[in-house]
Design a protein around this motif. Structure first.
Motif, PDB file in Angstrom:
ATOM      1  N   VAL A 131      -3.762   3.963  -9.216  1.00 27.68           N
ATOM      2  CA  VAL A 131      -4.846   3.799  -8.244  1.00 27.68           C
ATOM      3  C   VAL A 131      -4.577   2.854  -7.082  1.00 27.68           C
ATOM      4  CG1 VAL A 131      -6.688   4.409  -9.875  1.00 27.68           C
ATOM      5  CG2 VAL A 131      -5.953   2.018  -9.673  1.00 27.68           C
ATOM      6  N   SER A 132      -3.664   1.881  -7.201  1.00 27.36           N
ATOM      7  CA  SER A 132      -3.689   0.812  -6.205  1.00 27.36           C
ATOM      8  C   SER A 132      -2.359   0.578  -5.489  1.00 27.36           C
ATOM      9  CB  SER A 132      -4.127  -0.508  -6.850  1.00 27.36           C
ATOM     10  OG  SER A 132      -3.074  -1.062  -7.613  1.00 27.36           O
ATOM     11  N   ASP A 133      -2.469  -0.080  -4.327  1.00 23.90           N
ATOM     12  CA  ASP A 133      -1.279  -0.478  -3.563  1.00 23.90           C
ATOM     13  C   ASP A 133      -0.439  -1.490  -4.334  1.00 23.90           C
ATOM     14  OD1 ASP A 133      -2.079   1.159  -1.499  1.00 23.90           O
ATOM     15  OD2 ASP A 133      -2.935  -0.442  -0.286  1.00 23.90           O
ATOM     16  N   GLY A 134      -1.097  -2.306  -5.166  1.00 26.45           N
ATOM     17  CA  GLY A 134      -0.350  -3.266  -5.974  1.00 26.45           C
ATOM     18  C   GLY A 134       0.664  -2.572  -6.858  1.00 26.45           C
ATOM     19  N   GLU A 135       0.291  -1.435  -7.426  1.00 24.58           N
ATOM     20  CA  GLU A 135       1.225  -0.661  -8.246  1.00 24.58           C
ATOM     21  C   GLU A 135       2.353  -0.102  -7.389  1.00 24.58           C
ATOM     22  OE1 GLU A 135      -1.290   1.310 -11.762  1.00 24.58           O
ATOM     23  OE2 GLU A 135      -2.315   1.447  -9.827  1.00 24.58           O
TER      24      GLU A 135
END
Length: 439
Positions: A131-135
């Motif tokens: 789901v995220s930019d962090g990933e």
């Protein structure tokens, strides 16, 4: 009905890790996961389920500081952990998450086929798109793929994995010592998958798994998700805040499965629920109030920001809920509803954060065993569910309460098994063992 246990050392409630009956510690705590899986197996659950996230949430405020301070954000490799649970159990199904955005089909196909062999036919793969930019930043990318692109990739990823799982016939291993033939090469073939995202030759490096293929689990609520899941999912982990939404989702999904040329009964829809159970309704309500008092509002804001892939730190906590539905780049289906419903009620962003941190927008069933079983029976009988994913508010206490109080009540009503009648996860779910699809 079918029951799955969501495995979490902290529970899904953001106040759960602070509860005195939580089993949280500062170590790996693998024994707690073994205990939870064994408890679910003793209660004859269909499967135990491990979620995953490939980053410490850092969307809120652009740093992980508030996440690390206010809530548990620990994610072990679920596939590795599943091997420990396979050795600690003998009947319950075991599901783990692996991302189609940040993995390769051959890797995933071999991991879950191996777990199916190790567990004797109890493995399931929860296929997610993350789901995220962090990933993304942990996998050499600056930003997460947009919603439609990552589901296009997921659809092809699943096709490649299924092809790899079918590269060996069931009888490929002949073990003919006298004839010096271990495997009949005419019964093994390449996958030779070639698409927009992947080129995978195959064959897989181990024989076909005990279930034929591990069970495929998918979770989501958006229309794009349903298009992919209708072709491949065998268990759907649904987000349905109300019975009406559960009924609509299940009816629409079953129709989509049928349109894809599959038997609608080959895909089980299991909405998540957060049960808070005690000997009386009043005692359960007191536990719910205690848990809510332990929630820090920022814990909800950090969780929502990461799941939405949108930074809520840009908006005042005591202000109205901002309508950012058009800007969601993470989980869309769930948060389009969450945000819209909050705006309709006129609550503040901080109030929504506490609500979400308590239940993650899953229905919270609070009461005695009779009260909780009544509601579960109502959903099941009304066509809202084929069963449920039990999401403990805190662990192991909530799991112990549910298995001690609610499971016997469901069994007494003839709604849930008293013993396992099969050996594999497909047996538990009533799913047919798939034949090899000739490539």
């Amino acid at each position: 009905m079918h029951l799955a246990l969501y495995l979490s050392e902290s529970g899904v409630h953001a106040g759960g890790w602070r509860h005195p009956r939580s089993g949280m510690d500062t170590g790996a705590n693998v024994e707690l996961f073994r205990r939870l899986a064994r408890t679910a197996e003793e209660a004859c659950f269909d499967l135990a389920f491990l979620a995953d996230k490939l980053a410490v949430d850092d969307v809120y405020g652009g740093t992980p500081d508030e996440v690390l301070r206010t809530r548990v954000n620990v994610h072990r490799d679920p596939v590795v952990l599943l091997t420990a649970l396979a050795g600690a159990t003998s009947r319950i199904g075991l599901a783990a998450t692996a991302s189609t955005t940040y993995s390769e089909p051959f890797h995933v196909a071999r991991m879950f086929s191996t777990i199916d062999h190790v567990s004797g036919g109890r493995a399931a793969w929860n296929a997610v798109t993350s789901v995220s930019d962090g990933e993304a930043r942990n996998f050499s990318r600056d930003a997460h793929l947009d919603h439609s692109t990552r589901y296009d990739r997921a659809a092809e990823f699943l096709d490649a994995v299924l092809a790899l799982w079918d590269t060996w016939d069931d009888d490929a291993v002949v073990l003919d010592r006298a004839g010096a033939t271990y495997v009949d090469p005419t019964r093994v073939r390449r996958a030779d998958h070639s698409g927009d995202w992947f080129r995978v030759a195959g064959p897989l490096t181990l024989p076909r798994s005990p279930q034929g293929r591990p069970v495929i689990v998918q979770a989501g609520a958006s229309g794009t998700f349903q298009e992919v899941a209708a072709r491949t999912a065998e268990v759907v982990f649904a987000v349905a805040p109300t019975l009406e939404r559960a009924q609509d989702f299940r009816a629409q999904f079953r129709a989509a499965v049928s349109a894809a040329g599959r038997d609608p009964d080959s895909a089980k829809v299991l909405p998540g629920i957060v049960p808070i159970v005690a000997d009386t309704d009043a005692e359960a309500q007191a536990v719910e109030r205690e848990l809510r008092s332990l929630v820090h509002p920022v814990a909800g804001l950090t969780f929502m920001s990461a799941s939405m892939n949108y930074d809520l730190a840009e908006h005042p906590v005591d202000g109205p809920v901002p309508d950012v539905r058009s800007e969601l780049r993470g989980s869309k289906g769930r948060f389009e509803y969450v945000i819209g419903h909050a705006i309709e009620r006129g609550i503040t962003l901080g109030e929504l954060a506490v609500e979400y941190a308590a239940s993650l927008s899953f229905p919270m069933l609070v009461g005695s065993a009779t009260t909780v079983a009544d509601e579960m029976e109502r959903w099941y009988s009304a066509g809202g569910a084929d069963g449920f994913v039990i999401m403990p508010a805190f662990a192991p206490g909530s799991v112990d309460d549910f298995t001690r109080l609610v499971v016997p009540e469901l069994q007494a009503r003839g709604l849930f098994r008293r013993e396992y009648t099969g050996r594999t996860l497909r047996d538990h779910l009533g799913l047919v063992r798939p034949s090899v699809a000739k490539l």
